[in-house]
Scaffold this active site. Structure first.
Site, PDB file in Angstrom:
ATOM      1  N   GLU A 197       3.555   0.327   4.635  1.00 55.00           N
ATOM      2  CA  GLU A 197       2.413   0.142   3.738  1.00 55.00           C
ATOM      3  C   GLU A 197       1.173   0.779   4.346  1.00 55.00           C
ATOM      4  O   GLU A 197       0.905   0.660   5.535  1.00 55.00           O
ATOM      5  CB  GLU A 197       2.192  -1.330   3.396  1.00 55.00           C
ATOM      6  CG  GLU A 197       2.339  -2.292   4.541  1.00 55.00           C
ATOM      7  CD  GLU A 197       2.113  -3.756   4.136  1.00 55.00           C
ATOM      8  OE1 GLU A 197       1.185  -4.031   3.360  1.00 55.00           O
ATOM      9  OE2 GLU A 197       2.856  -4.620   4.630  1.00 55.00           O
ATOM     10  N   THR A 238      -2.844  -2.452   0.396  1.00 57.61           N
ATOM     11  CA  THR A 238      -1.914  -1.530   1.046  1.00 57.61           C
ATOM     12  C   THR A 238      -0.988  -0.930  -0.001  1.00 57.61           C
ATOM     13  O   THR A 238      -0.352  -1.662  -0.766  1.00 57.61           O
ATOM     14  CB  THR A 238      -1.062  -2.233   2.113  1.00 57.61           C
ATOM     15  OG1 THR A 238      -0.314  -3.283   1.508  1.00 57.61           O
ATOM     16  CG2 THR A 238      -1.920  -2.768   3.240  1.00 57.61           C
ATOM     17  N   ASN A 295       2.334   0.515  -0.973  1.00 55.85           N
ATOM     18  CA  ASN A 295       3.675   0.375  -0.388  1.00 55.85           C
ATOM     19  C   ASN A 295       4.599   1.517  -0.814  1.00 55.85           C
ATOM     20  O   ASN A 295       4.619   1.904  -1.980  1.00 55.85           O
ATOM     21  CB  ASN A 295       4.295  -0.960  -0.821  1.00 55.85           C
ATOM     22  CG  ASN A 295       3.578  -2.159  -0.226  1.00 55.85           C
ATOM     23  OD1 ASN A 295       2.386  -2.380  -0.488  1.00 55.85           O
ATOM     24  ND2 ASN A 295       4.288  -2.938   0.559  1.00 55.85           N
TER      25      ASN A 295
HETATM   26  P1  ADP Z   1       0.886  -4.817  -3.557  1.00 57.28           P
HETATM   27  O1  ADP Z   1       1.426  -6.106  -3.044  1.00 57.28           O
HETATM   28  O2  ADP Z   1       1.392  -4.487  -4.938  1.00 57.28           O
HETATM   29  O3  ADP Z   1       1.095  -3.669  -2.621  1.00 57.28           O
HETATM   30  P2  ADP Z   1      -1.913  -4.806  -2.753  1.00 57.28           P
HETATM   31  O4  ADP Z   1      -2.831  -5.977  -2.859  1.00 57.28           O
HETATM   32  O5  ADP Z   1      -1.428  -4.402  -1.381  1.00 57.28           O
HETATM   33  O6  ADP Z   1      -0.685  -5.060  -3.718  1.00 57.28           O
HETATM   34  O7  ADP Z   1      -2.635  -3.584  -3.441  1.00 57.28           O
HETATM   35  C1  ADP Z   1      -2.086  -2.310  -3.324  1.00 57.28           C
HETATM   36  C2  ADP Z   1      -2.460  -1.382  -4.464  1.00 57.28           C
HETATM   37  O8  ADP Z   1      -3.884  -1.286  -4.572  1.00 57.28           O
HETATM   38  C3  ADP Z   1      -1.982   0.037  -4.177  1.00 57.28           C
HETATM   39  O9  ADP Z   1      -0.642   0.245  -4.635  1.00 57.28           O
HETATM   40  C4  ADP Z   1      -2.998   0.897  -4.928  1.00 57.28           C
HETATM   41  O10 ADP Z   1      -2.559   1.119  -6.259  1.00 57.28           O
HETATM   42  C5  ADP Z   1      -4.271   0.034  -4.936  1.00 57.28           C
HETATM   43  N1  ADP Z   1      -5.324   0.435  -3.983  1.00 57.28           N
HETATM   44  C6  ADP Z   1      -6.654   0.456  -4.290  1.00 57.28           C
HETATM   45  N2  ADP Z   1      -7.383   0.835  -3.225  1.00 57.28           N
HETATM   46  C7  ADP Z   1      -6.499   1.063  -2.209  1.00 57.28           C
HETATM   47  C8  ADP Z   1      -6.674   1.486  -0.838  1.00 57.28           C
HETATM   48  N3  ADP Z   1      -7.902   1.759  -0.335  1.00 57.28           N
HETATM   49  N4  ADP Z   1      -5.567   1.623  -0.076  1.00 57.28           N
HETATM   50  C9  ADP Z   1      -4.345   1.357  -0.578  1.00 57.28           C
HETATM   51  N5  ADP Z   1      -4.125   0.948  -1.854  1.00 57.28           N
HETATM   52  C10 ADP Z   1      -5.183   0.809  -2.687  1.00 57.28           C
HETATM   53  N1  RBF Z   2       1.525  -7.713   9.622  1.00 56.66           N
HETATM   54  C1  RBF Z   2       1.959  -8.431  10.692  1.00 56.66           C
HETATM   55  O1  RBF Z   2       2.724  -9.368  10.522  1.00 56.66           O
HETATM   56  N2  RBF Z   2       1.559  -8.110  11.963  1.00 56.66           N
HETATM   57  C2  RBF Z   2       0.714  -7.079  12.228  1.00 56.66           C
HETATM   58  O2  RBF Z   2       0.388  -6.835  13.395  1.00 56.66           O
HETATM   59  C3  RBF Z   2       0.224  -6.313  11.118  1.00 56.66           C
HETATM   60  N3  RBF Z   2      -0.637  -5.300  11.312  1.00 56.66           N
HETATM   61  C4  RBF Z   2      -1.084  -4.575  10.239  1.00 56.66           C
HETATM   62  C5  RBF Z   2      -1.964  -3.525  10.447  1.00 56.66           C
HETATM   63  C6  RBF Z   2      -2.410  -2.760   9.386  1.00 56.66           C
HETATM   64  C7  RBF Z   2      -3.364  -1.636   9.648  1.00 56.66           C
HETATM   65  C8  RBF Z   2      -1.994  -3.070   8.061  1.00 56.66           C
HETATM   66  C9  RBF Z   2      -2.474  -2.270   6.903  1.00 56.66           C
HETATM   67  C10 RBF Z   2      -1.125  -4.120   7.849  1.00 56.66           C
HETATM   68  C11 RBF Z   2      -0.639  -4.881   8.923  1.00 56.66           C
HETATM   69  N4  RBF Z   2       0.241  -5.929   8.739  1.00 56.66           N
HETATM   70  C12 RBF Z   2       0.677  -6.662   9.813  1.00 56.66           C
HETATM   71  C13 RBF Z   2       0.814  -6.183   7.410  1.00 56.66           C
HETATM   72  C14 RBF Z   2       0.072  -7.290   6.685  1.00 56.66           C
HETATM   73  O3  RBF Z   2       0.708  -8.501   7.012  1.00 56.66           O
HETATM   74  C15 RBF Z   2       0.186  -7.034   5.200  1.00 56.66           C
HETATM   75  O4  RBF Z   2      -0.494  -5.834   4.862  1.00 56.66           O
HETATM   76  C16 RBF Z   2      -0.295  -8.184   4.420  1.00 56.66           C
HETATM   77  O5  RBF Z   2       0.026  -7.967   3.075  1.00 56.66           O
HETATM   78  C17 RBF Z   2      -1.805  -8.496   4.560  1.00 56.66           C
HETATM   79  O6  RBF Z   2      -2.083  -9.637   3.805  1.00 56.66           O
HETATM   80 MG    MG Z   3       0.596  -3.679  -0.545  1.00 55.25          MG
END
Ligand code: ADP
Ligand code: RBF
Ligand code: MG
Length: 180
Positions: free
Chosen positions: A115, A48, A50
Site C-alpha cells: 500500500e 493508502t 492498495n
Molecule cells: P482503502 O482501505 O480502500 O485502501 P484508504 O482509506 O486507504 O482506503 O484510502 C485509499 C484511497 O484513497 C486510494 O485508493 C485513493 O483512491 C485515495 N487517495 C486519496 N488521496 C490519496 C493519497 N494521498 N495517497 C493514496 N491514496 C489516496
Molecule cells: N502497519 C504496521 O502494522 N506496522 C508498520 O510498521 C507500518 N508502517 C507503515 C508505514 C507506512 C509509510 C504506511 C503507509 C503504512 C504502514 N503500515 C504499518 C500499514 C498501516 O497499518 C495501514 O496503512 C493502516 O491501514 C493504517 O491505518
Molecule cells: Mg488503503
C-alpha cells in the site's frame, strides 16, 4: 505471548544514509488501485492506495524484503485511457510516496500487502486507475505498536524521511524521470 510492541518511535535517522540508488533499486511497480482493508486510513490522514493481491504475489515482489520503502508514484501515468474522462493535471505527475510492503503486524494481516501513501493532496479518489511506483530506498522494517497513535506517529516520521531523502540530487524528480 508478545504483548509489547516491537518498538515505539525510537531514535532513528531522519534521512537515508545510502546516497545513491543501488540494487535492488529502482524497483518499478505498476498495477490497478483496488479497494483495501477499509480501516479508515484516510480518516487518519494517511490514505493508502492498495495494489491487487495477485500483483503483490508476483514473483518479483515476493523476494523483496518486507518493510517500509520510499520513492515516487504516478497515478494514471499514461493519461487518458479507457473510461478516463478527466484531463491530466499535477495529480498525474511523479509524486513522492511511502510504501508499506508486508504483513501489517499491528493488524495481523494474513496476506502480504503493498500500500502506497502518496505525499500529495488529491482532489478525488483514484480507485480503478493504474498507479506506477518507483521504489528507490528502504526506510525500516514493519513494527507492532502499543497504540494506533504510535503507528501514525511512525508513519509521519517515514513521510518526513522520504521528503528529505528525495531532495538529494540523485533522487530528484528530474533525475528519476530519466530512469523511466
Ligand atoms: P482503502 O482501505 O480502500 O485502501 P484508504 O482509506 O486507504 O482506503 O484510502 C485509499 C484511497 O484513497 C486510494 O485508493 C485513493 O483512491 C485515495 N487517495 C486519496 N488521496 C490519496 C493519497 N494521498 N495517497 C493514496 N491514496 C489516496
Ligand atoms: N502497519 C504496521 O502494522 N506496522 C508498520 O510498521 C507500518 N508502517 C507503515 C508505514 C507506512 C509509510 C504506511 C503507509 C503504512 C504502514 N503500515 C504499518 C500499514 C498501516 O497499518 C495501514 O496503512 C493502516 O491501514 C493504517 O491505518
Ligand atoms: Mg488503503
Amino acid at each position: 505471548m508478545p504483548t509489547k510492541s516491537d518498538a515505539s518511535v525510537e531514535a532513528r535517522p531522519s534521512i537515508d544514509k545510502v546516497d545513491k540508488i543501488v540494487a535492488p533499486f529502482p524497483i518499478i511497480m505498476e498495477a490497478e488501485v483496488i479497494h483495501g482493508f477499509g480501516r479508515g486510513s484516510k480518516e487518519l490522514g494517511i490514505p493508502t492506495a492498495n495494489y491487487p493481491q495477485e500483483y503483490v504475489d508476483t514473483a518479483s515482489l515476493t523476494t523483496l524484503e518486507t518493510g517500509i520503502y520510499y520513492g515516487y508514484s504516478m497515478v494514471n501515468p499514461k493519461g487518458l485511457g479507457e473510461g478516463k474522462t478527466e484531463p491530466k493535471d499535477e495529480s498525474n505527475d511523479l509524486l513522492p510516496m511511502v510504501m508499506s510492503l508486508g504483513w501489517n503486524p499491528f493488524y495481523k494481516n494474513e496476506k502480504r500487502s503493498a500500500e502506497v501513501h502518496v505525499i500529495h493532496k488529491f482532489k478525488k479518489d483514484f480507485y480503478g486507475q493504474t498507479m506506477k511506483t518507483i521504489v528507490l530506498g528502504y526506510i525500516r522494517p514493519e513494527r507492532n505498536y502499543d497504540s494506533l497513535e504510535d503507528l501514525v506517529a511512525d508513519i509521519n516520521f517515514d513521510i518526513e524521511f522520504a521528503k528529505k531523502s528525495l531532495q538529494r540530487p540523485n533522487y530528484s524528480k528530474e533525475a528519476i524521470s530519466n530512469l523511466l
